[in-house]
Design an enzyme around this catalytic site. Structure first.
Site, PDB file in Angstrom:
ATOM      1  N   THR A 106       0.869  -1.175   0.000  1.00 28.59           N
ATOM      2  CA  THR A 106       0.000   0.000   0.000  1.00 28.59           C
ATOM      3  C   THR A 106       0.902   1.220   0.000  1.00 28.59           C
ATOM      4  OG1 THR A 106      -1.789  -1.118   1.183  1.00 28.59           O
ATOM      5  CG2 THR A 106      -1.772   1.280   1.251  1.00 28.59           C
ATOM      6  N   LYS A 181      -7.624   1.684  -2.742  1.00 29.39           N
ATOM      7  CA  LYS A 181      -7.238   1.265  -1.393  1.00 29.39           C
ATOM      8  C   LYS A 181      -7.240   2.437  -0.422  1.00 29.39           C
ATOM      9  CE  LYS A 181      -5.472  -1.105   2.026  1.00 29.39           C
ATOM     10  NZ  LYS A 181      -4.185  -1.807   2.042  1.00 29.39           N
ATOM     11  N   LYS A 256      -0.299   5.206   8.619  1.00 25.03           N
ATOM     12  CA  LYS A 256       0.377   5.312   7.318  1.00 25.03           C
ATOM     13  C   LYS A 256      -0.622   5.490   6.190  1.00 25.03           C
ATOM     14  CE  LYS A 256       2.239   2.280   3.829  1.00 25.03           C
ATOM     15  NZ  LYS A 256       2.454   0.877   3.461  1.00 25.03           N
TER      16      LYS A 256
END
Length: 308
Positions: A106, A181, A256
């Site tokens: 990611t 995502k 994050k």
């Protein structure tokens, strides 16, 4: 043999054997794929070998002769450095021509698109396929993959992803998987904070966790943060709340991902308010002891600030 079979897929270099990568690699091996792994953390390599994953001495060794290089890295910077090489040949130079570089990390959307362009310029193919579902999903092979790839490459990667996941969504071209995502995880972070606040409010108002769960899980407030990853112990036995918030999906990872979403919000000029606020809340949570706890552990901070 059809490319749909494990035997015809060729060797897969699986780079990044952490909490997510190791069980994903194990599932590929169990399905008959030829996998060679590597991780820069020796303990991760030892654990992977113990779980039945053959490992190379380096990422370059693993990629040499591979038809697919699958990466599961902590950041886009690490991915780009690995592709280019830092003081030595990188993965793109070391892999055979026309290797498919499949990144399941990611990372920032712009970095995903840059990685794809680097791969294409080096004579390879590229796809991004970040995942959702956490460690439990990785172990069970029930992950959701959000795919950014050219249509022509889907047939090559679909057999792998179907082994590791139960839901595959082709979101568009290069970088589209990462875009989906971060949108998903921005909403997830917001919804978990909302779920935690609702349960703390319920506690203050004298409701039992079970009673509130029974309402929310079947009413208009229903969401994954309640029905699957419930932030209080009891109603959902498999949720991390029943394991003292052992992740799961760690607070550091949510911080994050929300940071990536914040970058995208600012770049795209979206007038978002809750996303940036969630990013600030989870950054503080991670910095103050929540980095290694499940992100649903944010409820403890809300409860503490509410007077216990």
């Amino acid at each position: 043999m059809s490319e749909q079979s494990p035997a015809s897929a060729g060797r897969i270099a699986f780079l990044g054997l952490g909490h997510m990568g190791e069980p994903m690699a194990v599932n590929l091996i169990k399905a008959g794929f030829d996998v060679v792994g590597f991780d820069v953390v020796p303990a991760a390599v030892d654990a992977a070998v113990g779980a039945g994953v053959p490992c190379a001495a380096s990422a370059i060794e693993a990629a040499t002769g591979a038809r697919i290089v699958l990466t599961m890295f902590p950041s886009g910077d690490i991915l780009l450095d690995a592709y280019r090489g830092v003081g030595e040949p990188g993965l793109l130079e070391s892999a055979p021509p026309n290797t498919l570089f499949l990144d399941c990390s990611t990372i920032d959307v712009a970095q995903a698109r840059e990685a794809a362009q680097l791969a294409l310029a080096a004579g390879h193919r590229s796809a991004d396929a970040p995942v959702s579902g956490g460690v439990v999903g990785a172990e069970a092979g029930t992950l959701t993959f959000m795919i950014g790839a050219e249509e022509g490459d889907l047939a090559h990667i679909t057999p792998l992803l179907e082994v590791m996941g139960k839901k595959l969504v082709h979101c568009g071209g290069h970088g589209a998987g990462q875009a989906a995502k971060i949108c998903n995880n921005m909403l997830l972070g917001i919804s978990m904070i909302g779920a935690a606040e609702a349960f703390v409010l319920g506690e203050k108002l004298g409701l039992t966790h079970q009673a509130l769960f029974d309402v929310i899980s079947t009413a208009s407030g229903q969401c994954w943060s309640v029905t699957t990853n419930c932030p209080v112990p009891g109603p959902v036995p498999a949720s991390p709340a029943n394991r003292d918030y052992v992740p799961g999906f760690a607070g550091a990872l949510m911080a994050k991902d929300l940071g990536l979403a914040l970058n995208a919000v600012e770049t795209a000029g979206v007038a978002a308010q809750l996303g940036p606020m969630a990013a600030q809340i989870y950054r503080k949570f991670a910095d103050e002891g929540g980095a290694g706890r499940d992100f649903s552990g944010i409820i403890a901070e809300i409860r503490d600030k509410s007077g216990g």
